[in-house]
Design an enzyme around this catalytic site. Structure first.
Site, short mmCIF file in Angstrom:
data_model
loop_
_atom_site.label_atom_id
_atom_site.label_comp_id
_atom_site.label_asym_id
_atom_site.label_seq_id
_atom_site.Cartn_x
_atom_site.Cartn_y
_atom_site.Cartn_z
N ASP A 37 0.88 -1.17 0.00
CA ASP A 37 0.00 0.00 0.00
C ASP A 37 0.91 1.22 0.00
O ASP A 37 1.72 1.40 0.90
CB ASP A 37 -0.90 0.00 1.24
CG ASP A 37 -1.83 1.20 1.26
OD1 ASP A 37 -2.53 1.41 0.25
OD2 ASP A 37 -1.85 1.94 2.26
N GLU A 121 -1.21 -1.13 -6.14
CA GLU A 121 -2.48 -0.56 -6.58
C GLU A 121 -2.19 0.73 -7.34
O GLU A 121 -1.95 1.76 -6.74
CB GLU A 121 -3.33 -0.28 -5.33
CG GLU A 121 -4.77 -0.05 -5.59
CD GLU A 121 -5.53 0.32 -4.33
OE1 GLU A 121 -6.74 0.44 -4.40
OE2 GLU A 121 -4.90 0.50 -3.27
N ASP A 203 -3.50 0.94 7.16
CA ASP A 203 -2.66 0.71 5.98
C ASP A 203 -2.29 -0.76 5.78
O ASP A 203 -2.20 -1.23 4.66
CB ASP A 203 -1.40 1.57 6.07
CG ASP A 203 -1.73 3.06 6.16
OD1 ASP A 203 -2.60 3.51 5.41
OD2 ASP A 203 -1.12 3.75 6.99
#
Ligand SMILES: [Zn+2]
Length: 241
Positions: A37, A121, A203
């Site tokens: 992340d 991502e 997170d």
């Protein structure tokens, strides 16, 4: 051969390697898949709970650059002092870029060496870059440069870099039971799932969802992802940066 503004020369060496690029791995162990992340509190947070901040030496180089830029802005236009100050800014810029590049090479090397597949991502990054308020921080984080390094290092080893480029609510979903929260304001750093009562670091939970999404994508591409060694359980204690 390229020449930088400060007069340094960099030779780009192209060489033929003896070994061919290996075939991509077809059987992946789920315990060797890592989700990353990327955000503003840290450069990256991985699904095993590791939080990677931009290191101190990069921050110091950035501070130095800022000082040099302020000095330049005070110099009279067209003066010799201004020309000299401009050169110092260029050198400081170069130091920041080199320090970041070096750090990202080491980090990406380690991540790829330790895993068979890395999941990132990319759509989230695109969205963050659209947000003007975040633009300043984003310039410093340079996630794309890190992703590029992860990508080619993974290919060299026959490993996978999985890019999640469709929207999914990685921060709002409980990775343990898939319960989806209505809202997840930016300032909520940890939360408890109302459905299964798992306590989440915001997170790390997002990184675990990114990992799971990446596993689905690998499977959809026809790869086998086994979980025979067992997926890591939730409730990992985060490692302080
Ligand atoms: Zn839950």
């Amino acid at each position: 051969m390229t020449r930088t503004v400060t007069g340094k020369h960099y030779a780009s060496l192209l060489y033929e390697t003896e070994q061919a690029v290996p075939e991509p791995l077809k059987d992946i162990d789920a315990t060797n898949v890592v989700g990353l992340d990327m955000g503003l509190t840290h450069l990256a947070i991985d699904s095993s709970g590791r939080k990677v901040a931009n290191p101190r030496f990069i921050k110091q180089a950035q501070k130095n650059l800022k000082r040099k830029q302020q000095a330049l802005s005070r110099k009279k236009k067209g003066s010799a002092k201004r020309a000299k100050a401009r050169m110092l800014v260029a050198k400081a810029h170069e130091r920041v870029a080199n320090a970041r590049n070096d750090f990202q090479h080491k980090l990406s090397r380690q991540i790829v060496d330790d895993n068979q597949a890395v999941v990132v991502e990319t759509l989230k990054i695109k969205n963050m870059m659209r947000n003007a308020k975040l633009a300043k921080h984003i310039g410093d984080a340079s996630w794309y440069a890190l992703i590029t390094k992860l990508d080619y290092k993974a290919k060299e080893q026959g490993k996978h870099l999985v890019k999640i480029d469709t929207w999914f609510a990685s921060s709002k979903i409980c990775h343990a039971c898939q319960h989806k929260m209505e809202k997840m304001p930016f300032d909520v750093r940890s939360w408890d799932c109302p459905a299964c009562h798992t306590h989440h670091d915001r997170d790390i939970n997002a990184a675990l969802n990114i990992k799971n999404q990446g596993i689905l994508k690998l499977k959809a591409e026809g790869l086998s992802v086994s979980a025979h060694r067992g997926l890591r359980k939730s409730g990992i204690s985060p490692v302080a940066a």
